[in-house]
Design a protein around this motif. Structure first.
Motif, PDB file in Angstrom:
ATOM      1  N   SER A 244       2.069   8.277   3.521  1.00  0.00           N
ATOM      2  CA  SER A 244       1.389   9.058   4.545  1.00  0.00           C
ATOM      3  C   SER A 244       2.002   8.839   5.920  1.00  0.00           C
ATOM      4  O   SER A 244       2.262   9.792   6.668  1.00  0.00           O
ATOM      5  CB  SER A 244      -0.105   8.713   4.561  1.00  0.00           C
ATOM      6  N   ASP A 245       2.270   7.573   6.269  1.00  0.00           N
ATOM      7  CA  ASP A 245       2.811   7.255   7.598  1.00  0.00           C
ATOM      8  C   ASP A 245       4.230   7.791   7.775  1.00  0.00           C
ATOM      9  O   ASP A 245       4.579   8.314   8.836  1.00  0.00           O
ATOM     10  CB  ASP A 245       2.781   5.747   7.838  1.00  0.00           C
TER      11      ASP A 245
ATOM     12  N   GLU B 292       0.318   4.427  -0.800  1.00  0.00           N
ATOM     13  CA  GLU B 292      -0.201   5.665  -0.217  1.00  0.00           C
ATOM     14  C   GLU B 292      -0.156   5.629   1.303  1.00  0.00           C
ATOM     15  O   GLU B 292       0.166   6.637   1.942  1.00  0.00           O
ATOM     16  CB  GLU B 292      -1.615   5.935  -0.728  1.00  0.00           C
ATOM     17  N   GLN B 293      -0.458   4.487   1.893  1.00  0.00           N
ATOM     18  CA  GLN B 293      -0.388   4.380   3.354  1.00  0.00           C
ATOM     19  C   GLN B 293       1.047   4.542   3.839  1.00  0.00           C
ATOM     20  O   GLN B 293       1.307   5.211   4.843  1.00  0.00           O
ATOM     21  CB  GLN B 293      -0.948   3.035   3.817  1.00  0.00           C
TER      22      GLN B 293
ATOM     23  N   ASP C  15       0.837  -1.194   0.000  1.00  0.00           N
ATOM     24  CA  ASP C  15       0.000   0.000   0.000  1.00  0.00           C
ATOM     25  C   ASP C  15       0.879   1.253   0.000  1.00  0.00           C
ATOM     26  O   ASP C  15       1.265   1.767   1.054  1.00  0.00           O
ATOM     27  CB  ASP C  15      -0.909  -0.020   1.237  1.00  0.00           C
TER      28      ASP C  15
END
Length: 220
Positions: free
Chosen positions: A159-160, A155-156, A153
């Motif tokens: 972001s994280d 995008e996750q 993932d």
């Protein structure tokens, strides 16, 4: 602050042979940060290009796609020889960090398990967040995150890392659509790179037109 575009004069993780000419055509565009990879140009040509970039008021970046300490250190020495402002890439090693500190070069190493060229990123998101936090404690200047090269993932992960690492993050590689640009704009890392997508005309016809379109999109 809006994310900075770093224009990479690269295709498939290798510097294009006509990098000097491409920069000359695009030196008056809105992008401040410019760079390329440690392969395959001779060091004299790398020095010539970086000197021209600096003469035009640009900030200079070398991204080293190497994973061992010896290869990473050799790449860092190239950054020193070329007088670069930022070294991106390499897996973190204290020897590389010390060389960059000695020569006042910002050091932004990779996180995660990276293989192949063009690079592929593996590993769990939690482990990469933890690695980034440890690198912050070591005093690095930021993270080179191969976010859209991640096998899970993406995008996750991006972001994280942006929200939890506590460091400036450059999202590097495979930003080849306005959907991905829109996500970068939303998450707001410090910077992002585009190389191959420009040479494949993913954002328009000419190189200079594409660079300005991406800059305008990010700054809207």
């Amino acid at each position: 602050m809006k994310p900075e575009l770093i224009v990479m004069l690269t295709h498939d993780d290798l510097t294009v042979e006509n990098a000097y000419q491409v920069f000359e055509q695009c030196k008056d565009t809105k992008a401040l940060y410019w760079g390329f990879k440690e392969q395959p140009l001779p060091i004299e040509e790398m020095q010539r290009i970086y000197a021209r970039m600096k003469a035009c008021g640009k900030r200079t970046v070398l991204e080293v796609v190497e994973y061992t300490e010896a290869e990473g250190l050799a790449g860092a020495q190239m950054a020193v020889t070329c007088g670069c402002d930022v070294l991106m890439g390499t897996c973190y090693h204290e020897s590389i960090h010390q060389l960059c500190q000695k020569h006042h070069i910002a050091y932004m190493p990779f996180v995660g398990q990276i293989v192949d060229r063009p690079s592929v990123l593996k590993g769990s998101i939690d482990s990469m967040v933890e690695e980034a936090q440890k690198l912050k404690a070591k005093g690095v200047d930021g993270i080179d995150l191969l976010g859209f090269r991640y096998i899970d993932d993406a995008e996750q992960l991006i972001s994280d890392i942006v929200t939890k690492s506590g460091l400036p993050v450059c999202v590097a590689g495979s930003i080849d659509s306005y959907d991905r640009l829109r996500f970068v704009k939303k998450v707001q890392p410090w910077a992002f790179t585009i190389g191959s997508a420009f040479f494949e005309n993913k954002f328009g016809d000419s190189m200079d037109e594409q660079i300005n379109k991406v800059c305008d999109f990010i700054n809207q």
